[in-house]
Design a protein around this motif. Structure first.
Motif, mmCIF file in Angstrom:
data_model
loop_
_atom_site.group_PDB
_atom_site.id
_atom_site.type_symbol
_atom_site.label_atom_id
_atom_site.label_comp_id
_atom_site.label_asym_id
_atom_site.label_seq_id
_atom_site.Cartn_x
_atom_site.Cartn_y
_atom_site.Cartn_z
ATOM 1 N N CYS A 120 0.916 -1.183 0.110
ATOM 2 C CA CYS A 120 -0.100 -0.014 0.116
ATOM 3 C C CYS A 120 0.952 1.080 0.073
ATOM 4 N N VAL A 121 0.235 2.364 -0.585
ATOM 5 C CA VAL A 121 0.801 3.555 -0.700
ATOM 6 C C VAL A 121 -0.230 4.643 -0.007
ATOM 7 N N MET A 122 0.222 5.640 0.351
ATOM 8 C CA MET A 122 -0.612 6.854 0.765
ATOM 9 C C MET A 122 -0.224 8.046 0.071
ATOM 10 N N ALA A 123 -1.319 8.862 -0.190
ATOM 11 C CA ALA A 123 -1.086 10.322 -0.902
ATOM 12 C C ALA A 123 -1.875 11.175 -0.076
ATOM 13 N N SER A 124 -1.372 12.231 0.223
ATOM 14 C CA SER A 124 -2.395 13.464 0.726
ATOM 15 C C SER A 124 -3.107 14.240 -0.482
ATOM 16 N N LEU A 125 -4.344 14.083 -0.609
ATOM 17 C CA LEU A 125 -5.036 14.645 -1.819
ATOM 18 C C LEU A 125 -4.744 15.821 -1.882
ATOM 19 N N ASN A 126 -4.984 16.784 -0.970
ATOM 20 C CA ASN A 126 -4.970 18.474 -1.125
ATOM 21 C C ASN A 126 -3.604 18.739 -1.383
ATOM 22 N N SER A 127 -2.594 18.040 -1.041
ATOM 23 C CA SER A 127 -1.243 18.340 -1.302
ATOM 24 C C SER A 127 -0.837 17.983 -2.671
ATOM 25 N N VAL A 128 -1.196 16.649 -3.172
ATOM 26 C CA VAL A 128 -0.779 16.429 -4.603
ATOM 27 C C VAL A 128 -1.657 16.960 -5.587
ATOM 28 N N GLY A 129 -2.779 17.103 -5.279
ATOM 29 C CA GLY A 129 -3.573 17.789 -6.105
ATOM 30 C C GLY A 129 -4.429 16.861 -7.107
ATOM 31 N N LEU A 130 -5.514 17.189 -8.044
ATOM 32 C CA LEU A 130 -6.311 16.167 -8.549
ATOM 33 C C LEU A 130 -5.411 15.759 -9.836
ATOM 34 N N VAL A 131 -4.613 16.470 -10.455
ATOM 35 C CA VAL A 131 -3.636 15.875 -11.535
ATOM 36 C C VAL A 131 -2.802 14.903 -11.123
ATOM 37 N N GLY A 132 -2.112 15.292 -9.819
ATOM 38 C CA GLY A 132 -1.132 14.371 -9.019
ATOM 39 C C GLY A 132 -1.658 12.971 -8.863
ATOM 40 N N ALA B 62 -6.038 7.243 0.305
ATOM 41 C CA ALA B 62 -6.063 8.578 0.219
ATOM 42 C C ALA B 62 -6.520 9.508 1.601
ATOM 43 N N HIS B 63 -5.553 10.233 1.885
ATOM 44 C CA HIS B 63 -5.646 10.843 3.123
ATOM 45 C C HIS B 63 -6.165 12.317 2.829
ATOM 46 N N ARG B 64 -7.372 12.684 3.409
ATOM 47 C CA ARG B 64 -8.000 14.116 3.240
ATOM 48 C C ARG B 64 -7.664 15.321 3.881
ATOM 49 N N ASN B 65 -6.292 15.281 4.735
ATOM 50 C CA ASN B 65 -5.927 16.291 5.462
ATOM 51 C C ASN B 65 -6.011 17.655 4.793
ATOM 52 N N GLY B 66 -6.424 18.739 5.364
ATOM 53 C CA GLY B 66 -6.577 19.955 5.016
ATOM 54 C C GLY B 66 -8.191 19.830 4.546
#
Length: 422
Positions: A249-261, A275-279
């Motif tokens: 598994c990998v994790m990404a902060s949605l608001n940090s990487v953005g939609l295109v990321g 997918a982490h929703r911080n922010g």
């Protein structure tokens, strides 16, 4: 042939006549501006203009919810601010099957229109063309259950705490303790990425050595969500390192990487995306502004999120329980008839053995990740007892047995309820 249409539902507040206000929204986000343009023919407006599909007045208030709103001519000293639900639609020909351009349309300049003292996006309706254009979750519930070996109950997990400050070896030692206890899932905190005190590569190598050793011995591989948040090349390199070392598994902060990321990561990854929703609070906390999670989470599911954070019941944040459950149900609701794009909701934030019965009763499903930090690590008899108390609480919830009755013969659960309340 009639083009497919996208719909968006809003809650608005305005001192202007509701029909005029809704028309200004439709014009601003399609063919119009503040004056009629020479090239804005009736044919063009009919083909590409946004339509008002429904306008339902709700209630009135005496004061504006947001600053900066204008008043219509003749409003007088005591204007009335009307609230309403508006459904707009656009032809897919306007922007095609592009999530970034969809966002520019449904959540663009209309938030700044002076006619409004409130504007919140409640839901989005997408035609089937979007299902063909985006991959959606590659793993979702079924893939997560297969990789964790957990069936018939929630995936029970935790978060590495302290959030930051521990080095790779200390992190691995904590994972060793949790794996020995039988944990299903562990995640990096969103604040832990690739800092000099805990470099990403060193952390992954140390943690995966522990995870693989336990898997070789027990046959159960703990799913660890490594935080790969970064620019695109960094995320790809980090993903490949996790994959190469046997991670799941990998994790990404949605608001940090953005939609295109997130879209690019979703296309690239061979692992589930946590997918982490911080922010999220800055998009949602003011009820007259921003987004509903019901609308927002659809974008990320289409982009490829397998797990979506939804907060938790009786949480440490400001979100009420009914909102948390609505968010979780939204993640489990199919988006398209032939491509459900369902993501696994992640309950977290101040969770312990006291919340599972209410969570299960409200959600009506065990298809979730239940992540507790202090609810496991702060159990007075240690992490193994903390984990056991969560499993026992979920057993009680799913069997319909009152928690106190179930705890009477289960010391780990009884001690948890004494410690955390409930």
């Amino acid at each position: 042939m009639t083009a497919s249409r996208v719909t968006a539902t809003y809650r608005i507040e305005t001192a202007y006549p509701l029909q005029d206000a809704a028309e200004s929204m439709a014009g601003e986000q399609s063919t119009g501006t503040f004056v009629r343009l020479p090239g804005e023919t009736d044919e063009l407006r009919e083909r590409c203009g946004a339509r008002i599909e429904r306008l339902t007045e709700l209630d009135t208030v005496a004061a504006p919810s947001l600053p900066g709103a204008g008043l219509p001519k003749g409003a007088g000293p005591n204007p009335v601010y009307r609230r309403a639900e508006v459904v707009l639609s656009w032809s897919l020909e306007n922007f095609g099957t592009s999530l970034p351009n969809l966002v520019a349309t449904v959540a663009g300049n209309l938030y700044e229109l002076r006619a409004f003292s409130g504007m919140r996006l409640i839901d989005i309706g997408l035609p089937a063309e979007f299902a063909n254009a985006y991959g959606g979750p590659k793993f979702g519930i079924a893939g997560t259950r297969r990789l964790t070996g957990v069936e018939g109950r929630p995936v029970i997990g935790t978060i590495v705490k302290p959030s930051v400050g521990m080095g790779p070896e200390a992190t691995a030692a904590l994972v060793d303790t949790l794996a020995e206890a039988g944990i299903d899932f562990i995640k990096d905190d969103e604040l832990q990425a690739d800092g000099p005190h805990c470099p990403f590569e060193a952390r992954v190598r140390a943690v995966m050595a522990v995870v693989n050793r336990h898997a070789d011995r027990t046959g159960k591989k703990v799913m660890f969500a490594f935080n790969i948040t970064g620019d695109l090349d960094e995320m790809r390199r980090r993903h490949d390192l996790v994959l190469g070392l046997g991670g799941t598994c990998v994790m990404a902060s949605l608001n940090s990487v953005g939609l295109v990321g997130m879209i690019e990561l979703g296309r690239f990854t061979q692992l589930p995306i946590h997918a982490h929703r911080n922010g999220w609070g800055y998009l949602s906390r003011e009820p007259s502004l921003g987004w509903s999670y019901v609308a927002w989470q659809k974008l990320w599911r289409l982009a490829g999120a397998d797990h979506m954070h939804v907060n938790g019941l009786q949480n440490k944040f400001c979100e009420p329980d009914d909102s948390v459950i609505a968010s979780a149900k939204a993640c489990l609701t199919p988006m398209f008839a032939d491509k459900p794009c369902i993501a696994m909701p992640v309950f977290s934030s101040g969770q312990s053995a006291k919340q599972p019965p209410a969570t299960y009763a409200a959600l009506g499903s065990a298809d979730l990740i239940f992540a507790a930090g202090g609810g496991i690590m702060a159990h007075p008899d240690g992490p193994a007892a903390g984990l056991m108390s969560l499993r026992q609480s979920w057993e009680a919830a799913m069997e319909g047995v009152p928690l106190a009755d179930y705890a009477s013969s289960r010391p780990a659960l009884a001690r948890a309820l004494e410690t955390y309340g409930g």
